[in-house]
Design an enzyme around this catalytic site. Structure first.
Site, short mmCIF file in Angstrom:
data_model
loop_
_atom_site.label_atom_id
_atom_site.label_comp_id
_atom_site.label_asym_id
_atom_site.label_seq_id
_atom_site.Cartn_x
_atom_site.Cartn_y
_atom_site.Cartn_z
N LYS A 24 0.82 -1.20 0.00
CA LYS A 24 0.00 0.00 0.00
C LYS A 24 0.86 1.25 0.00
CE LYS A 24 -3.52 -0.10 2.67
NZ LYS A 24 -4.83 0.14 3.29
N ARG A 94 -3.00 2.83 8.88
CA ARG A 94 -3.34 1.56 8.25
C ARG A 94 -2.12 0.66 8.14
NH1 ARG A 94 -7.96 2.44 4.56
NH2 ARG A 94 -8.54 4.64 4.72
N GLY A 103 -7.93 -7.42 4.94
CA GLY A 103 -8.79 -7.57 6.11
C GLY A 103 -8.13 -8.24 7.28
N MET A 105 -5.27 -7.37 8.94
CA MET A 105 -4.64 -6.56 9.97
C MET A 105 -5.47 -5.32 10.25
SD MET A 105 -0.67 -7.12 9.29
CE MET A 105 -0.89 -6.54 7.64
N ARG A 338 -3.65 -1.32 -6.12
CA ARG A 338 -2.81 -2.53 -6.08
C ARG A 338 -3.26 -3.43 -7.22
NH1 ARG A 338 -5.48 -4.85 -0.49
NH2 ARG A 338 -7.61 -4.88 -1.26
N HIS A 454 -15.92 -9.31 2.32
CA HIS A 454 -14.87 -10.19 2.82
C HIS A 454 -14.99 -11.60 2.25
CE1 HIS A 454 -13.14 -13.06 5.77
NE2 HIS A 454 -12.13 -12.18 5.73
N ARG A 616 4.45 -49.04 -16.28
CA ARG A 616 5.17 -49.60 -15.15
C ARG A 616 4.69 -51.03 -14.89
NH1 ARG A 616 4.50 -46.75 -9.42
NH2 ARG A 616 2.49 -47.78 -9.45
N SER A 770 12.53 -42.30 -14.62
CA SER A 770 11.34 -41.54 -14.25
C SER A 770 11.34 -41.44 -12.74
CB SER A 770 10.09 -42.24 -14.75
OG SER A 770 8.95 -41.59 -14.25
N CYS A 838 7.08 -38.68 -12.44
CA CYS A 838 5.69 -39.13 -12.50
C CYS A 838 5.03 -39.15 -11.13
CB CYS A 838 5.61 -40.51 -13.14
SG CYS A 838 6.42 -41.78 -12.16
N TYR A 858 10.70 -34.10 -19.02
CA TYR A 858 9.25 -33.90 -18.92
C TYR A 858 8.77 -34.07 -17.49
CZ TYR A 858 8.66 -38.98 -18.64
OH TYR A 858 8.71 -40.29 -18.25
#
Lengths: 881, 881
Positions: A24, A94, A103, A105, A338, A454, A616, A770, A838, A858
């Site tokens: 902020k 703030r 919300g 703090m 923001r 909220h 497998r 793998s 995997c 991969y």
């Protein structure tokens, strides 16, 4: 020793100073510098907060002096003075964390008011009602936030006053009413703290700063950080800003807006405002606000100025903004900007649109979507063709659908959710204190509050469906029920919500598979252009394989053959095979399984034609296919005592004997994986034959197939060479028998530490690796997932002994170190070694990034996570250039 | 391409060419070169054998030519000729492996004889009976070894002939009898092979070489190599030696002798001989031979010459020699020398004596004793004060005592032994075919054969007790019993043998603890001077600690606290503690345990005063202390069906519920180790308090103590820092309460791969590391010891997938790699980090060597293995200079 610079004026900061000034504060500074109407103010740094904690919750040296100095500066440029009865300086205090925790703090508005300055404010504004309204707000906030008095104490007084005056809304109360309320509030403070309300504004300010620092470590803030994986040692900044007032009458107001729709991504200004109100009225969801479009009618000039500001900010920050503003007597003030939180759907659309608007690059676009968020788009949603029993309709606050038992209380929701129940949290409105219950719920339904309330913000952040402001439902907390007209829904009844339409539905609702939007597909195509990592899928059926291919899978990284053994029509044959007392008997059972397995592999290889399919061989211990020993023992006792037939008892006893002989102390570390292949080579031979016969048939039918035969649980190269030879012999035989040539490879899982440590030797035999990171994690840590998560993992993450559950996020330091060694050593011996992963980590973004960093070929994950992996792989590339 | 040199004349070789020429060949060459009376001959290399196997059991190129050439040479220097009817050259063909495998491979004597040369031999020696005796021996050996005809076929004919002539011994048969036998033998060969016996000596020679090469891979040779851990790819050499004859009459003979007593180590010539016999008659134990001292009376000159040769050879080889000799008509020939096999007791005495004789250094002495052999000296032996029921007395062939069930058959002995039964193998004599049965027996008893018979040699090699040549016992294989006088012992009856005295005893016999001999103590002192590694012990009781200290332990490396929890009087309190439903209840039970634990630690710390004592906090999963779930479930079913009291059933059900909630899928990978300390800190606090209160008390009493508090199963530094803080707090409290200061350290086990991988982080908190290689092996390999050894380890070593059982010999490549990393990384952070090992490997010599190589500070092992570890540590130092 000179002290640190703890306090920055807005014009001394910049947007890139976020880690020091908080989000902020940095943005207020940035906006000040680009000339936007930001009220004058200053920021106390996160460093001050950290030093505050290091000093045992005391202000570090220099902080007070520097604050005094900046207050002087504010007094100079505003011409107002702290405590000046004629023209008092009022400020807001703030929190402002580095990573936004909406919300979570504390905030104090209207600071500087006291019994004298409130009169000055009344005089200078000519509006007594306004001044007293401000003062009572300040007293309540200060009492709650700074002095720690339960806010219900204050609310009760307000409710009583409204009852007394027979009015519904706060703004119907008069200046005199507020004066009464103020007296009562001051009495509460005096009674509760044993001291009168502090009248000195400077004293108020330091107390408020103290309170904001402390609010970094409230229960709810800690929970929020754990859920959102925010480090605990960042600390918060404190923003002290000259007050501007949205509650100065009907030419005043306050609101929040997103520069684009945070739910759909559509490029329209999207927000809400309330006239004659202060900011917390909007966020808290107490009065349901007006849509922002209405502002154009009510205050066209302000609207035009705000719209231009929004466009400017979005261009400046090159991202969708979430902006707070206040209108004070027709003048627009910007209080915050923001990057806006958004749904996955919106994130995708905004990223793609911004590329097309020339605002960002494709590389930036792929980093704008949190991969784990995509989950919500990739899961099943309500079948639109189903008959729906619509109970009510609210605001579509966070998309996706959910069903669950109605629960009215966050604690109960948490409890039931942890026990594995699907629950929906139903509240009039939610507050930050409900966060733990939302975490464990399938979704949230509220009867009050708007799209930026909220509940809506939190649910969107977590990717949970939410319907807000559904005022048709009347909640009765005491009776644990809500009603819609005549219909009563009790706690525990099942309802569904559709967060994309706002519908609330009775009972559980049929769901359908997701489809990817045009933008989503485009973004994934860009990801594909960028990424180095391949993405495969884990699939055990042709249907899963087809679905994954649709989602962009480039092959199969893991087909588990044991799932096929578990099918109802096969289990008896599998048991026959296991219970066989001779090799001949076992071979007979295997002969029956062969055509079935061949059919399985035929289907999967065909669905993946042209792409590699890693299969497998049998992995789990054989006793997993047999009945449970304890149940058998109990049954035998029962049969005996009830005088059952001797032969029946004997048969059960024989079965029990066999089950016991196969039972293991630690099945995870037992007779499984390639150990089965070595002790029962006939099983692996059957499986190899099934694979190769299926391949031969497909090649004959004109398909290109590439099976990869994977030997599991190897810890020593000799295991692999022994079984590889066996597989090759079967392949040669099948080629001879069928006269068909087919391509294939033989490789191994790396899922035991020893396999990783001896990867160089193993790579001499293995054509591919793998990583089975589920088992590798279990053996590296020395705990089984089932036992750990049931018994102590919760405490381990709570106590921060482990930052993450290593079964969810790959442990880079331990497991990852082994993986890195294995890749390096393996490729030394076989430079073209194909290496993939995997384990379940293959679809988790941080783990995918690690796989990219250590040079895997991969990742492989469940079909629904394939798009996530594609995006995560691209982000890994972009973020690690 | 020139071929290899496959054949060496004796004068071309040297003792250090063992790996090429085999042990026997190299020593024959050496003896030839130092001028000893060795018959002329040559050696075919082990390389030739390896190439033979590589070529698919065919002679490699060049072997035949080179052999022919060397035969020519033999013909020249002996003046005899292959196949010359007047003066035939005769040779023996013997195997000769690199590492001696006595009796395991084949030998052919008298090769070169045929129908013509036998007449020449008769003529040239003037001894027909001798010549025919040689021929019939040759026919039988060649038939058996080269042609593969069952030797019983030949033996039956011999027995029939002796029966026909009504004589008892072979040497009572005449030349004419032998001629009959020879005809019958040739007929057998003709019938069995379909071809007449080959008459050409060169043909005989090549066939014999072929057979010796093949004998490298007989079943029994393979088993022997597995038992003695000899690599399978060494191959054997073949020795072709001119025949000399011990069977030329009463001025001839043959024998074997050790230069010192191989059983006790005493420095006296020790051996046996037979007059008028060939070598195999002694070794096979068929006739019981004369002690070597007798030779002095019978042939004083030969004896003197032999004695001098023995002394020369012992000095030359600087070790005790095992020598084979033959006397041909009064002339001594030396046929073999090698370092003699010996018992541990003898090895120690010989090594110490030789140092004192100035023959070897202390460094050499410590390497002369095989540490694993010491086991036999460190185990319990028969209590000499007990009343013994002595059945019979035989030769004390291999020291140590054993009890077991009588078994007459090697197969049955193997079967019962593998099932965990203690058996004693009782045989008339043993042959190499019995080896698998000996392996699984506690000891061996034979009714025939001397101190160098097969049974004696093999048993000594394996460190198993053996009584030989006990001719009082009459064995009846068919009736499965043996008798001593009137007494009949049946298969399955329990007897004991004392291999140090030769006694055979009825029933099981009380045993006592061993004591170390003076020489043993001296050798261990030298080992202590040499070694770098410290040696500690694993001990859970003051008694064990004291015993280990006696054996030279320098501290305790592991005290397991769970054994104390299992004591009968404590288990109910431990269960109370586990079943507690509140912290208060648990604390109450812990309060009861505290004084008991304190007493335990007091005793152990006192027994180890002045030395460090490493105490591991509670490690096993809590359900180990509770009853078994299955048994409980069965009992509940039984109670219900038999109408038992409701409250009893409910209590059992409640217990079952708790047991189930604690039951784990994989207890090894479950809620144990420091995970218990983190979830139930009160348990670890109690244990820490017990340790520190005991320490404080001892310090007050004037003892020096140094407890090391060990946190088990750490995988992450945060676990350790959390628990270390807890321990330190308790220590501080106890010091405050008692006013006593004591020293202590806090450290951790390294027993999970992740702990080894992150040793640098962990060393920041740990003051010491102790490798728990049992668990580290389990997790690195991914198999549990219980499951692996019960299910597949046997096949793994059989198929050579693993060379060793990694739970016995530390796996250097995998587990060792992790250990090495951990030591290096740990010491980088904390250079003075104390590192030890407390897994069972700590007492295994090869593992101890590895610990030396990676720079550990100490090994820790069971009390009885402490001397082994001391010696192994010294050897590691000497062998790795």
């Amino acid at each position: 020793m000179s002290t640190a610079k703890y306090v920055y004026l807005f014009n001394e900061g910049r947007a890139d100073m976020k880690s020091l000034l908080g989000g902020k504060g940095a943005n207020l500074a940035e906006m000040t510098n680009i000339g936007l109407p930001v009220p004058p103010g200053f920021v106390i740094t996160t460093e001050a907060c950290r030093d505050f904690y290091n000093a045992g919750q005391k202000f570090p040296e220099g902080l007070e002096e520097q604050t005094l100095e900046k207050v002087k500066f504010l007094e100079e440029i505003t011409g107002k003075k702290f405590g000046d009865p004629q023209n008092p300086l009022l400020v807001s205090v703030r929190s402002g964390a580095v990573i936004s925790m909406p919300g979570m703090m504390d905030t104090v508005l209207n600071l500087g008011l006291n019994d004298e300055t409130v009169e000055g404010l009344a005089a200078s504004t000519g509006n007594k009602r306004f001044a007293y309204d401000c003062y009572r707000r300040f007293l309540q906030m200060f009492g709650d936030v700074v002095l720690g008095i339960d806010h219900h104490r204050f609310e009760t007084i307000l409710e009583e006053k409204k009852a007394e005056k027979e009015v519904q809304f706060d703004n119907q109360l008069t200046a005199g009413d507020w004066q009464d309320v103020i007296e009562k509030y001051k009495n509460i403070i005096n009674t509760e703290t044993g001291k009168p309300f502090p009248q000195d504004p400077m004293d108020q300010l330091f107390k408020a700063i103290h309170a904001v620092f402390n609010s970094w470590n409230t229960e709810r803030a800690i929970v929020y950080r754990r859920v959102h994986k925010i480090p605990d040692d960042l600390g918060t900044a404190v923003n002290v800003v000259t007050m501007v007032f949205g509650n100065m009458g009907d030419d005043s107001g306050t609101g929040v807006a997103f520069t684009r729709n945070p739910s759909t991504g559509e490029k329209v200004l999207y927000g809400e405002y309330l006239t004659n109100a202060q900011g917390e009225d909007v966020v808290a969801g107490i009065r349901t606000p007006q849509p922002i479009a209405k502002l154009e009618e009510e205050m066209p000039d302000v609207y035009r100025q705000f719209k231009e500001t929004c466009e400017l900010l979005e261009k400046h920050y090159r991202d969708m903004q979430d902006i707070e503003f206040t209108i004070e007597r027709g003048k627009l003030w910007i209080l915050q900007t923001r990057n806006g939180k958004r749904t996955a759907q919106a994130a995708i659309k905004i990223a793609v649109d911004m590329v097309e608007e020339g605002l960002i690059t494709k590389e930036e676009a792929v980093t704008r979507v949190e991969p784990s968020q995509l989950d919500q788009l990739l899961h099943r949603r309500i079948d639109p063709s189903s008959k729906l029993n619509v109970l009510a309709k609210g605001l579509p606050a966070s998309p996706g659908s959910a069903s669950g038992k109605v629960v009215f209380d966050a604690d109960l929701a948490e409890k039931m959710g942890k026990e594995g129940e699907k629950v929906l949290l139903v509240r009039m409105e939610t507050t930050p204190d409900d966060i733990h219950g939302i975490v464990e719920s399938q979704g949230v339904l509220t009867s009050r509050g708007g799209m930026t309330s909220h509940a809506a913000v939190v649910a969107r952040g977590m990717g949970k469906p939410c319907v807000c402001g559904c005022d048709e439902i009347k909640i009765d907390y005491a009776a644990k029920q809500f009603s819609v007209g005549e219909q009563v829904i009790k706690e525990g009844d099942v309802i569904s919500i559709d967060g994309s339409t706002g519908q609330v539905l009775l009972g559980e609702v049929p769901m359908i598979d997701p489809e990817l939007s045009v933008e989503f597909k485009k973004l994934l195509e860009w990801a594909d252009e960028i990424r180095d990592l391949g993405v495969r899928t884990n699939a055990d059926t042709p249907e899963d394989a087809a679905k994954a291919r649709e989602f962009g899978a480039e092959g199969i990284g893991l087909t588990r053959t044991e799932h096929m053994f578990m099918a109802q029509d096969r289990l008896p044959i599998v048991q026959e095979m296991i219970l066989a007392s001779t090799l001949e008997e076992r071979q007979e059972a295997l002969n029956k399984l062969l055509p079935m397995q061949q059919e399985d592999f035929y289907g999967i290889l065909k669905a993946m034609k042209g792409l590699p399919v890693c299969i497998r061989l049998l992995d789990p211990p054989l006793h997993e296919f047999l009945p449970n020993a304890e149940e058998l023992a109990v049954e035998i006792t029962r049969l005996k005592l009830s005088g059952a037939d001797e032969s029946e008892i004997r048969a059960k006893e024989e079965l029990l004997r066999k089950v016991r002989s196969l039972t293991e102390f630690n099945p995870m570390l037992g007779h499984r994986g390639c150990r089965l292949g070595i002790t029962y080579p006939e099983i692996y031979k059957m499986q190899a034959r099934a694979i190769f016969q299926a391949a031969a048939k497909l090649v004959e039918e004109g398909y290109e197939v590439f099976p990869e035969v994977e030997i599991p649980l190897v810890m020593e190269v000799n295991e692999l060479s022994y079984l590889k030879e066996l597989v090759i012999k079967v392949a040669d035989k099948v080629m001879n028998e069928t006269g068909v040539k087919f391509k294939y490879a033989v490789g191994t899982m790396i899922e035991l530490p020893r396999a990783a440590l001896l990867a160089d030797e193993i790579a001499q035999e293995a054509e591919f690796f793998s990583f089975g990171t589920n088992d590798l994690t279990q053996t590296t840590f020395g705990f089984s997932r089932d036992d750990a998560e049931g018994k102590f993992m919760h405490q381990y993450t709570e106590l921060k002994i482990l930052k993450e559950n290593p079964f969810v996020v790959l442990d880079r330091k331990g497991v990852g170190k082994l993986m890195k060694m294995a890749v390096q050593e393996g490729r030394k011996v076989r430079p073209d070694l194909l290496v993939g992963i995997c384990g379940e980590h293959g679809g988790e973004p941080s783990s995918v990034e690690f796989c990219h960093l250590i040079g895997l070929d991969y990742v492989s994950c469940s079909p629904y996570r394939v798009p996530i992996a594609r995006l995560a792989a691209a982000q890994a590339k972009v973020n690690n250039k």
